[in-house]
Design an enzyme around this catalytic site. Sequence first.
Site, PDB file in Angstrom:
ATOM      1  N   HIS A 183       0.843  -1.204   0.000  1.00  0.00           N
ATOM      2  CA  HIS A 183       0.000   0.000   0.000  1.00  0.00           C
ATOM      3  C   HIS A 183       0.876   1.252   0.000  1.00  0.00           C
ATOM      4  CE1 HIS A 183      -2.772   3.088   1.356  1.00  0.00           C
ATOM      5  NE2 HIS A 183      -3.714   2.331   0.816  1.00  0.00           N
TER       6      HIS A 183
ATOM      7  N   GLU B  21      -3.492   2.064  -7.213  1.00  0.00           N
ATOM      8  CA  GLU B  21      -3.860   3.231  -6.418  1.00  0.00           C
ATOM      9  C   GLU B  21      -2.838   4.340  -6.665  1.00  0.00           C
ATOM     10  OE1 GLU B  21      -6.389   2.208  -2.703  1.00  0.00           O
ATOM     11  OE2 GLU B  21      -4.306   1.913  -2.193  1.00  0.00           O
TER      12      GLU B  21
HETATM   13  P1  13P Z   1      -9.146   6.971  -0.063  1.00  0.00           P
HETATM   14  O1  13P Z   1     -10.327   6.185  -0.616  1.00  0.00           O
HETATM   15  O2  13P Z   1      -9.440   7.570   1.277  1.00  0.00           O
HETATM   16  O3  13P Z   1      -8.591   7.910  -1.064  1.00  0.00           O
HETATM   17  O4  13P Z   1      -8.000   5.877   0.212  1.00  0.00           O
HETATM   18  C1  13P Z   1      -7.667   4.986  -0.781  1.00  0.00           C
HETATM   19  C2  13P Z   1      -6.797   3.939  -0.221  1.00  0.00           C
HETATM   20  O5  13P Z   1      -5.656   4.186   0.127  1.00  0.00           O
HETATM   21  C3  13P Z   1      -7.369   2.585  -0.058  1.00  0.00           C
HETATM   22  O6  13P Z   1      -6.360   1.662   0.199  1.00  0.00           O
END
Ligand code: 13P
Length: 249
Positions: free
Chosen positions: A96, A168
């Site tokens: 992450h 992400e």
């Molecule tokens: P947000 O949805 O708060 O932007 O976070 C995304 C995230 O890091 C999920 O792992």
Amino acid sequence: MKHPVFAANWKMNQAPADAEAFLRQFLAYYPKTQDRTVIFFPSALSLHTVTIALQDRSDIKVGVQNIHWEDHGAFTGENSASIARGAGARYTLVGHSERRHVFGETDEQAGKKVAAAVRAGLTPLFCVGETLAEREAGRTVDVVLRQLRAGVAEVDKAQLHTFLLAYEPVWAIGTGKTATPADASTVHMAIRQELRTLAGARGEGIPILYGGSVNRGNAGSLLAAPEVGGLLVGGASLEADGWASIVRN
Ligand code: 13P
């Protein structure tokens, strides 16, 4: 037909009593269904409570947010994959962006964690994503594929089809800025191509989730984009009725 995966990353939120109250509400909004998968990633300290609260809901899974790469030993403050499994986790996040950029986790460490997860019987939800500077330098696909290759370097590629992946973009996490569905698709397609190279035809079925400022307003259009197989959600997963409306997409 898509079988979407909706993953809630609660990050450092929801103490055990909060998690229990959330799930009481959420389960009332979300009857059992077989056509999608929902996974909660609570704090490690709330994991047991969440597992118990979900024991009658085999359609909803539980994972841990972080593991150490060793199985046990003198690592004060850390949790191993086997301890997490014993507490009820069946999944783990690895790679992450907050682990990478707030805690300085390297590609190599992420690879060791993926291997530890597989050893202990946890399914990795492996996360990749570029920073704003990397995006502006035109390096998005290079960065994401480098992270992916390093993440799976220590595992037998025959295992890969059991994994989940998430794209992400770091600049989209918690910022209110979301990748457009088209931008997300472009990166997801590059990841899919690499998964085919790594895992052959079995790379086809690996769900690739999008994460970064997903909310109930944009979830539907992101999910409809080619190669977006689910959503990994932080902030918008902390409120039961909002999260229920996202998972009903
Ligand atoms: P947000 O949805 O708060 O932007 O976070 C995304 C995230 O890091 C999920 O792992």
